[in-house]
Design a protein around this motif. Structure first.
Motif, PDB file in Angstrom:
ATOM      1  N   GLN A 299     -10.273  36.425  -5.363  1.00  0.00           N
ATOM      2  CA  GLN A 299     -10.036  37.856  -5.535  1.00  0.00           C
ATOM      3  C   GLN A 299      -9.453  38.151  -6.916  1.00  0.00           C
ATOM      4  OE1 GLN A 299      -7.334  38.712  -2.313  1.00  0.00           O
ATOM      5  NE2 GLN A 299      -8.963  38.729  -0.760  1.00  0.00           N
ATOM      6  N   LEU A 300      -9.977  39.196  -7.539  1.00  0.00           N
ATOM      7  CA  LEU A 300      -9.416  39.730  -8.777  1.00  0.00           C
ATOM      8  C   LEU A 300      -8.550  40.923  -8.401  1.00  0.00           C
ATOM      9  CD1 LEU A 300      -9.324  39.919 -11.930  1.00  0.00           C
ATOM     10  CD2 LEU A 300     -11.276  41.482 -11.739  1.00  0.00           C
TER      11      LEU A 300
ATOM     12  N   TRP B 176       2.245  49.289 -13.276  1.00  0.00           N
ATOM     13  CA  TRP B 176       3.425  50.137 -13.130  1.00  0.00           C
ATOM     14  C   TRP B 176       3.546  51.056 -14.346  1.00  0.00           C
ATOM     15  CZ3 TRP B 176       3.280  44.941 -11.967  1.00  0.00           C
ATOM     16  CH2 TRP B 176       3.590  44.576 -10.656  1.00  0.00           C
ATOM     17  N   PRO B 177       4.105  52.258 -14.182  1.00  0.00           N
ATOM     18  CA  PRO B 177       4.994  52.684 -13.089  1.00  0.00           C
ATOM     19  C   PRO B 177       4.320  53.116 -11.788  1.00  0.00           C
ATOM     20  CG  PRO B 177       4.828  54.420 -14.726  1.00  0.00           C
ATOM     21  CD  PRO B 177       4.087  53.242 -15.283  1.00  0.00           C
ATOM     22  N   ASP B 178       2.990  53.152 -11.724  1.00  0.00           N
ATOM     23  CA  ASP B 178       2.316  53.512 -10.468  1.00  0.00           C
ATOM     24  C   ASP B 178       2.674  52.517  -9.363  1.00  0.00           C
ATOM     25  OD1 ASP B 178      -0.049  52.741  -8.664  1.00  0.00           O
ATOM     26  OD2 ASP B 178      -0.639  54.750  -9.283  1.00  0.00           O
ATOM     27  N   GLY B 179       2.429  51.232  -9.602  1.00  0.00           N
ATOM     28  CA  GLY B 179       2.829  50.180  -8.679  1.00  0.00           C
ATOM     29  C   GLY B 179       1.855  49.863  -7.573  1.00  0.00           C
ATOM     30  N   GLU B 180       0.735  50.599  -7.475  1.00  0.00           N
ATOM     31  CA  GLU B 180      -0.216  50.341  -6.392  1.00  0.00           C
ATOM     32  C   GLU B 180      -1.020  49.074  -6.684  1.00  0.00           C
ATOM     33  OE1 GLU B 180      -4.022  52.458  -4.121  1.00  0.00           O
ATOM     34  OE2 GLU B 180      -2.833  53.583  -5.586  1.00  0.00           O
ATOM     35  N   ARG B 181      -1.187  48.234  -5.656  1.00  0.00           N
ATOM     36  CA  ARG B 181      -1.982  47.018  -5.793  1.00  0.00           C
ATOM     37  C   ARG B 181      -3.432  47.308  -5.433  1.00  0.00           C
ATOM     38  NH1 ARG B 181      -4.076  42.692  -2.949  1.00  0.00           N
ATOM     39  NH2 ARG B 181      -3.824  40.614  -3.895  1.00  0.00           N
ATOM     40  N   ARG B 182      -4.342  46.839  -6.272  1.00  0.00           N
ATOM     41  CA  ARG B 182      -5.762  47.077  -6.036  1.00  0.00           C
ATOM     42  C   ARG B 182      -6.528  45.761  -6.145  1.00  0.00           C
ATOM     43  NH1 ARG B 182      -3.564  50.978  -9.400  1.00  0.00           N
ATOM     44  NH2 ARG B 182      -3.838  53.160  -8.751  1.00  0.00           N
ATOM     45  N   MET B 183      -7.540  45.589  -5.298  1.00  0.00           N
ATOM     46  CA  MET B 183      -8.438  44.460  -5.446  1.00  0.00           C
ATOM     47  C   MET B 183      -9.678  44.957  -6.170  1.00  0.00           C
ATOM     48  SD  MET B 183      -9.760  41.578  -2.747  1.00  0.00           S
ATOM     49  CE  MET B 183     -11.026  42.514  -1.902  1.00  0.00           C
ATOM     50  N   LEU B 184      -9.825  44.528  -7.409  1.00  0.00           N
ATOM     51  CA  LEU B 184     -10.911  45.018  -8.248  1.00  0.00           C
ATOM     52  C   LEU B 184     -12.244  44.359  -7.932  1.00  0.00           C
ATOM     53  CD1 LEU B 184      -9.205  45.174 -11.765  1.00  0.00           C
ATOM     54  CD2 LEU B 184      -9.487  47.018 -10.085  1.00  0.00           C
ATOM     55  N   ALA B 185     -12.223  43.101  -7.489  1.00  0.00           N
ATOM     56  CA  ALA B 185     -13.480  42.373  -7.296  1.00  0.00           C
ATOM     57  C   ALA B 185     -13.243  41.115  -6.483  1.00  0.00           C
ATOM     58  CB  ALA B 185     -14.093  42.006  -8.649  1.00  0.00           C
TER      59      ALA B 185
END
Length: 349
Positions: A318-319, A324-333
């Motif tokens: 997983q990529l 931050w400062p948003d802080g949201e975790r996302r799985m790009l690929a």
């Protein structure tokens, strides 16, 4: 030694053989199956494998043994093993047995060192993540890489990329990376890195012949394009030596993130296929250092973390990106371990 560990070491060779088959390398699969069958012909190597003190999968024990045999074959000894790699016969068991007979100490010593793939094709995924960061922040990046090995990833701005039809990087570069791409291309923004540094417990020197031997041995037989790409990346590194310090990753990243963060750049903590080699305590210390720096992040001084790692259950690579400062975790690929392909999701999830 306990029974679980003994079983684990041998089982890991069989497990990695199955993975090699799945990833399109029946040669490596057959080699590792033969190595497991012939393991007792190399007493020192057998003791190391069956008595491995930690998790043999996390240590990539099968890949260490595979690379040791490949290194011997590249040296031309024993001849029967070298001939196996040259396609002159397919007697895997005899070739491996002779290698254990003649080169047990070499194989054992080689395997004591951590895996050193430093696969530069992974910079395609990393570069795409940097393009997302640039789209979000509008700022160039300052890279801090954990587990840099030879530091080839730190030169990613000097490589040429085709990412789903999106050109990026240095179009004049001899290092050309074009994974099979699924999904929409990444944002149409430049990859701009104004500073790049890394850390490794045993950093490799791109100008050293032993470094080249170790890195080339970790490329699977028959993967000509990977070999050529690595050779060219090493040439780039000799012209533009990466900045890699010898240190503990948790100590180093804590010190780097405690340094003043200049306005107008995004500080990026980066790691690819390395967390499995870092102990639980140091992984927590790294996370704590990132969290402390994240608490200070502002739109003018943003912080990001890019990970290119196996999922916890090792079902996929997983990529991931957290900024931050948003802080949201996302799985790009999700991606092939060596980035032969990338299934891009971007910021949709």
């Amino acid at each position: 030694m306990n029974k679980l560990t003994t079983t684990g070491g041998r089982a890991e060779l069989r497990r990695q053989a199955r993975i090699a088959q799945t990833l399109g390398s029946p040669f490596v699969s057959d080699l590792l199956h033969a190595a497991e069958r012939q393991l007792d012909r190399g007493p020192a190597t057998a003791d190391l494998v069956v008595g491995w003190p930690g998790d043999p999968a996390a240590a990539a024990l099968g890949m260490r043994l595979n690379s040791a045999l490949h290194a011997l074959a590249r040296r031309g000894k024993p001849r029967h093993l070298a001939d196996l790699y040259r396609g002159k016969h397919d007697d895997f068991d005899r070739a491996v047995a002779l290698a254990f007979d003649a080169e047990d100490d070499f194989i054992c010593e080689w395997m004591r060192y951590p895996t050193q793939t430093n696969e530069v094709a992974r910079t395609a995924a990393i570069g795409a993540a940097l393009m997302e960061i640039r789209r979000m922040t509008g700022l160039p990046a300052e890279l801090l890489e954990i587990g840099s090995s030879c530091g080839l990833n730190l030169n990613l701005m000097r490589y040429s990329f085709n990412l789903g039809g999106r050109a990026a990087g240095d179009a004049r570069s001899s290092v050309r990376i074009a994974p099979t791409w699924h999904g929409t291309p990444p944002p149409d923004v430049p990859i701009e890195v104004i500073k790049a540094r890394g850390v490794d417990l045993r950093p490799l020197d791109p100008g050293d012949a032993h470094t080249r031997e170790r890195l080339m041995a970790y490329i699977w037989p028959g993967q000509v394009r990977r070999s050529e790409r690595l050779e060219r990346a090493l040439e780039v590194a000799r012209s533009f030596p990466p900045m890699v310090e010898r240190a503990n990753a948790a100590d180093w990243i804590g010190k780097q993130l405690a340094q003043p963060h200049p306005s107008g750049r995004c500080r990026v903590v980066l790691h690819s296929m390395v967390l499995q080699y870092i102990g639980d305590i140091d992984r927590v210390r790294i996370a704590d250092a990132v969290d402390a720096a994240a608490a200070r992040a502002t739109p003018e001084r943003p912080l990001a973390r890019i990970g290119f790692e196996w999922a916890p259950d090792r079902s996929e690579v997983q990529l991931t990106l957290r900024c931050w400062p948003d802080g949201e975790r996302r799985m790009l690929a999700t991606a092939h371990p060596y980035c032969d392909w990338i299934a891009w999701r971007g910021m949709s999830t």
